[in-house]
Design a protein around this motif. Sequence first.
Motif, PDB file in Angstrom:
ATOM      1  N   ILE A  89     -16.100 -10.928  -5.183  1.00 48.80           N
ATOM      2  CA  ILE A  89     -14.721 -10.578  -4.866  1.00 48.80           C
ATOM      3  C   ILE A  89     -13.798 -11.640  -5.460  1.00 48.80           C
ATOM      4  O   ILE A  89     -13.939 -12.824  -5.152  1.00 48.80           O
ATOM      5  N   GLU A  90     -12.883 -11.218  -6.308  1.00 54.58           N
ATOM      6  CA  GLU A  90     -11.892 -12.130  -6.873  1.00 54.58           C
ATOM      7  C   GLU A  90     -10.763 -12.310  -5.863  1.00 54.58           C
ATOM      8  O   GLU A  90     -10.287 -11.334  -5.290  1.00 54.58           O
ATOM      9  N   LYS A  91     -10.335 -13.565  -5.679  1.00 46.22           N
ATOM     10  CA  LYS A  91      -9.388 -13.870  -4.613  1.00 46.22           C
ATOM     11  C   LYS A  91      -8.151 -14.610  -5.138  1.00 46.22           C
ATOM     12  O   LYS A  91      -8.064 -15.836  -5.039  1.00 46.22           O
ATOM     13  N   ARG A  99     -12.198  -6.399  -7.108  1.00 46.92           N
ATOM     14  CA  ARG A  99     -13.521  -6.476  -7.722  1.00 46.92           C
ATOM     15  C   ARG A  99     -13.464  -5.878  -9.122  1.00 46.92           C
ATOM     16  O   ARG A  99     -12.649  -5.001  -9.404  1.00 46.92           O
ATOM     17  N   CYS A 149      -3.554  -8.057  -3.689  1.00 48.88           N
ATOM     18  CA  CYS A 149      -4.753  -8.032  -2.847  1.00 48.88           C
ATOM     19  C   CYS A 149      -5.919  -8.661  -3.590  1.00 48.88           C
ATOM     20  O   CYS A 149      -5.837  -8.975  -4.783  1.00 48.88           O
ATOM     21  N   TYR A 150      -7.029  -8.856  -2.881  1.00 50.27           N
ATOM     22  CA  TYR A 150      -8.284  -9.232  -3.516  1.00 50.27           C
ATOM     23  C   TYR A 150      -8.771  -8.039  -4.349  1.00 50.27           C
ATOM     24  O   TYR A 150      -8.341  -6.896  -4.139  1.00 50.27           O
ATOM     25  N   GLU A 171      -6.001  -9.953   2.075  1.00 48.45           N
ATOM     26  CA  GLU A 171      -7.336 -10.529   1.908  1.00 48.45           C
ATOM     27  C   GLU A 171      -8.442  -9.488   2.084  1.00 48.45           C
ATOM     28  O   GLU A 171      -9.364  -9.640   2.878  1.00 48.45           O
ATOM     29  N   GLU A 172      -8.313  -8.418   1.329  1.00 50.17           N
ATOM     30  CA  GLU A 172      -9.314  -7.356   1.271  1.00 50.17           C
ATOM     31  C   GLU A 172      -9.412  -6.882  -0.189  1.00 50.17           C
ATOM     32  O   GLU A 172      -8.394  -6.816  -0.879  1.00 50.17           O
ATOM     33  N   PRO A 173     -10.605  -6.512  -0.651  1.00 47.55           N
ATOM     34  CA  PRO A 173     -10.744  -6.017  -2.021  1.00 47.55           C
ATOM     35  C   PRO A 173     -10.295  -4.558  -2.122  1.00 47.55           C
ATOM     36  O   PRO A 173     -11.107  -3.629  -2.078  1.00 47.55           O
TER      37      PRO A 173
END
Length: 268
Positions: free
Chosen positions: A119-121, A108, A105-106, A181-183
Amino acid sequence: MMGAFINEAIQSILNQTLKPDEIIVVDDGSEDDTKAVLKTIKEDTVTVMFQSNTGGASSARNVGISQAETDYILTLDADDIFEPTFMEKALQIMESDNNIAVVGCYYRGFIGNTIDAKIEKPLGGKLSDFLVKNNGLGCSLFRKKSWELVSGYDENMLYGYEDWEFWINILKEGQSMYIIEEPLFKYRTKKNSRDKNAIKYHDYELREYIFNKHKNVYLQNFESFAKHMLYQNSRLRNDKTKLLNATEVKIGKAILLPFRVIKSIFKK
């Protein structure tokens, strides 16, 4: 130091909307304060194992996973945290597609109670996306049979990057890593972390080790690997040029400043 965070990490798993069948904590030669905290844990689903600090992170993970009786494994370091919905969402994705080997997932970063707004992706993807850099998240969900198939984490990688090599090992079977695609993960940032030391002191030797171990994979994917390397090289050159230009501007301003001051004095 970890003793101050371990309960918070465990609680983030106990608070999941999809409860885990078991939690295995492997104490890999920690300091006395961490051992004392671990001995106070009374949860029925939590098993604590103690071992001397001889094998590093890979060994600790392999020991814990070998004892797990579940089909799915989620790794978590002692000072990090998962948001409550991660396991439920990750398992749903994993069970919907056998071609997905890993779900991350993304995330922080955070220090104390301060959470980084950025947010790190990570991108995830297929094997070709992991040849030049680790496009995944070290703490992710995967099947135990995947771990068994590749004989676990490489215990020779004592200085870091073991998760990157593990993902390459799994993904070379043709599957992919899916990124939510969520932190849903928080990574505790530290001045002297193992990851930072790996980048600062061992980056080349670790990359060389991964390349040599998976040389056939790199040769089979040479075109993709070469394109990634060319792109990385181009970015580095552009960044270097921008840095040099910015430095030259600063030096130019510093040199001109005395002349402007002199000119101002003469005007008076």
